[in-house]
Design an enzyme around this catalytic site. Structure first.
Site, PDB file in Angstrom:
ATOM      1  N   ARG A 143      -3.278   4.835  -1.911  1.00  0.00           N
ATOM      2  CA  ARG A 143      -3.123   3.488  -1.371  1.00  0.00           C
ATOM      3  C   ARG A 143      -2.897   2.429  -2.460  1.00  0.00           C
ATOM      4  O   ARG A 143      -2.061   1.543  -2.335  1.00  0.00           O
ATOM      5  CB  ARG A 143      -4.405   3.150  -0.592  1.00  0.00           C
ATOM      6  N   GLU A 191       1.808  -5.467  10.809  1.00  0.00           N
ATOM      7  CA  GLU A 191       1.318  -4.082  10.751  1.00  0.00           C
ATOM      8  C   GLU A 191       2.210  -3.304  11.713  1.00  0.00           C
ATOM      9  O   GLU A 191       2.110  -3.449  12.924  1.00  0.00           O
ATOM     10  CB  GLU A 191      -0.152  -3.993  11.196  1.00  0.00           C
ATOM     11  N   ARG A 214       0.885   4.401   0.650  1.00  0.00           N
ATOM     12  CA  ARG A 214       1.061   5.425   1.693  1.00  0.00           C
ATOM     13  C   ARG A 214       1.747   4.905   2.951  1.00  0.00           C
ATOM     14  O   ARG A 214       2.068   5.671   3.858  1.00  0.00           O
ATOM     15  CB  ARG A 214      -0.291   6.029   2.055  1.00  0.00           C
ATOM     16  N   GLU A 215       1.986   3.594   3.023  1.00  0.00           N
ATOM     17  CA  GLU A 215       2.573   2.994   4.219  1.00  0.00           C
ATOM     18  C   GLU A 215       4.098   3.058   4.135  1.00  0.00           C
ATOM     19  O   GLU A 215       4.788   2.046   4.011  1.00  0.00           O
ATOM     20  CB  GLU A 215       2.042   1.557   4.369  1.00  0.00           C
ATOM     21  N   HIS A 240       3.250  -4.267   6.406  1.00  0.00           N
ATOM     22  CA  HIS A 240       2.292  -3.172   6.210  1.00  0.00           C
ATOM     23  C   HIS A 240       2.389  -2.213   7.405  1.00  0.00           C
ATOM     24  O   HIS A 240       3.171  -2.416   8.310  1.00  0.00           O
ATOM     25  CB  HIS A 240       0.862  -3.734   6.133  1.00  0.00           C
ATOM     26  N   SER A 241       1.548  -1.173   7.381  1.00  0.00           N
ATOM     27  CA  SER A 241       1.351  -0.345   8.571  1.00  0.00           C
ATOM     28  C   SER A 241      -0.083   0.202   8.468  1.00  0.00           C
ATOM     29  O   SER A 241      -0.669   0.151   7.384  1.00  0.00           O
ATOM     30  CB  SER A 241       2.358   0.808   8.620  1.00  0.00           C
ATOM     31  N   TYR A 242      -0.681   0.660   9.515  1.00  0.00           N
ATOM     32  CA  TYR A 242      -0.173   0.771  10.863  1.00  0.00           C
ATOM     33  C   TYR A 242      -1.142   0.033  11.776  1.00  0.00           C
ATOM     34  O   TYR A 242      -2.234  -0.340  11.337  1.00  0.00           O
ATOM     35  CB  TYR A 242      -0.094   2.274  11.282  1.00  0.00           C
ATOM     36  N   ARG A 259      -6.024  -7.025  -2.151  1.00  0.00           N
ATOM     37  CA  ARG A 259      -7.342  -7.651  -2.335  1.00  0.00           C
ATOM     38  C   ARG A 259      -7.369  -8.373  -3.682  1.00  0.00           C
ATOM     39  O   ARG A 259      -8.404  -8.787  -4.148  1.00  0.00           O
ATOM     40  CB  ARG A 259      -8.460  -6.586  -2.335  1.00  0.00           C
ATOM     41  N   HIS A 313       0.848  -1.191   0.000  1.00  0.00           N
ATOM     42  CA  HIS A 313       0.000   0.000   0.000  1.00  0.00           C
ATOM     43  C   HIS A 313       0.885   1.242   0.000  1.00  0.00           C
ATOM     44  O   HIS A 313       1.725   1.427   0.877  1.00  0.00           O
ATOM     45  CB  HIS A 313      -0.945  -0.011   1.200  1.00  0.00           C
TER      46      HIS A 313
END
Length: 414
Positions: A231, A375, A175-176, A301-303, A249, A173
């Site tokens: 994202r 995460e 923005r992570e 990933h985050s968060y 997904r 993603h």
């Protein structure tokens, strides 16, 4: 490469305009009525869900973090109050936080492990790592993105016969940003501590690590140039002006059945078919080709500070649920030894929310029995805008958990 001052100023102005006084709210709906209220709110106002990923995943007693645009934030506060919803403003000014995410506005021209690096820097870094440590690191290309960027993969480990491997990917993603920072940190630690740190030496002697520093490169570039909160991928869809698919997904694991959207404009759009994205297909193809070798899959990933394992697309337990649960618990305990950072752990569906089409569930179903989603920090104070001052601590503690899992896998090869 530094962009010309005029361009940088224009870009900064665009960002300033976009995020001026945008807020991130946290609410916890206590019953179905309040859940329904949030659904109504999201259908009337543009809401960017940070946690969970979309309104369809909101259920009673779920903590919900969402961002609203500046001109709507006052209305949203009023509406929440009128409807008796307890709320907290987690981030009062998204733009101010965006500005302080970089520790200093003077960007070093070179790559740095304590800073967020743009894609150009990361791409150059992958070449440098392979050139500087040829006995430990090699670089290959596993595919190209929708916009034609090469997807670089680093193989880290001492050469040996018939070695098993662990696959680690970052940057699903866009923005992570802390996620790609960890993949870079992992490679740095491997190269710097091989021969010095007993555990790292054991791991690299006996295992290979395939590290994909950024999966969603187009999206990551877009977060640097245009929209920090993007994202998805940047693919185009027939019959829609909306751009991008949620890569997590887009895998063939209960694809698009739950916690995903069939609408191309949504942030959790599952794509036109499993592996419709060039990026997810390249990853899946590589893993399928090396299935006899890859014994663990870790996706970063985050968060929210969680360590998740299958399943997310169903409430059914994984075959080796008890083993995964014990391993996750031990890894989280190991992570906490450094800065006492609290992680929760468990199967994705029950620990956060059901979501289909994730890479962890897919890898597990392909026969990789140690499959985990991290995460990373934080718990919501900064969300996706984690400051650079936290990169080192986040990566150091995560290394402990990753090394713990890798060591366990090495002792339990199958």
């Amino acid at each position: 490469m530094r962009c010309p001052a005029g361009l940088a100023a224009a870009s900064a102005q665009l960002h300033n305009h976009l995020y001026d006084r945008e807020k991130v709210f946290r609410v916890t709906p206590h019953n179905e009525e309040q859940v329904e209220f949030l659904n109504t709110l999201a259908s009337n106002i543009k809401v960017d869900f940070w946690h969970p990923d979309s309104v369809i995943q909101v259920k009673p007693q779920t903590r919900v973090d969402f961002r609203v645009e500046a001109d709507k934030s006052f209305d949203v506060e009023n509406i929440l109050e009128q409807n008796g919803m307890e709320y907290e403003v987690m981030i009062d000014n998204v733009q101010a936080l965006r500005d302080t995410q970089f520790d200093s506005n003077i960007r070093s021209t070179g790559h740095s492990y304590n800073k967020y690096n743009n894609w150009e820097m990361i791409a150059a870094w992958t070449a440098d790592m392979a050139a500087q440590s040829p006995d430990l690191v090699s670089r290959s290309v596993i595919g190209s993105t929708f916009e034609g960027r090469p997807m670089y993969l680093l193989k880290v480990g001492k050469s040996g016969h018939n070695k098993k491997a662990i696959f680690i990917d970052c940057g699903f993603h866009a923005r992570e940003w802390i996620s790609p920072a960890f993949c870079q940190w992992f490679v740095k630690e491997a190269v710097e501590t091989y021969g010095k740190d007993e555990l790292m030496t054991r791991l690299l002697t006996n295992l290979d690590f395939f590290v994909l520093p950024v999966l969603n490169i187009d999206g990551y570039v877009y977060t640097w140039t245009t929209n920090r909160m993007w994202r998805k991928t940047r693919s185009r869809h027939a019959g829609s002006s909306c751009v991008g698919t949620d890569p997590n997904r887009n895998f063939d694991a209960g694809w698009c059945t739950v916690g995903a959207s069939k609408r191309p404009c949504d942030d959790t759009y599952c794509g036109s078919a499993p592996e419709s994205e060039k990026e997810t297909k390249a990853l899946a193809d590589f893993i399928r080709k090396h299935l006899s070798t890859i014994k663990a899959y870790l996706t970063i990933h985050s968060y929210s500070q969680m360590l998740l394992f299958p399943y997310s697309y169903t409430y059914d337990q994984a075959k080796n649920h008890n083993e995964l649960d014990a391993l996750a618990g031990a890894a989280v305990k190991e992570l906490a030894t450094l800065y006492r950072t609290k992680y929760i752990y468990g199967p994705g569906a029950t620990t956060i929310y059901p979501a289909a089409g994730g890479s962890d569930d897919w890898a597990y179903n392909e026969g990789i029995k140690y499959s985990f989603t991290f995460e990373l920090r934080d718990a919501g104070r900064y969300g996706f805008l984690l400051p650079e001052s936290q990169i080192e601590a986040t990566c150091e503690e995560t290394m402990l958990a990753v090394k713990y899992i890798a060591n366990y896998v090495l002792d339990h090869l199958y």
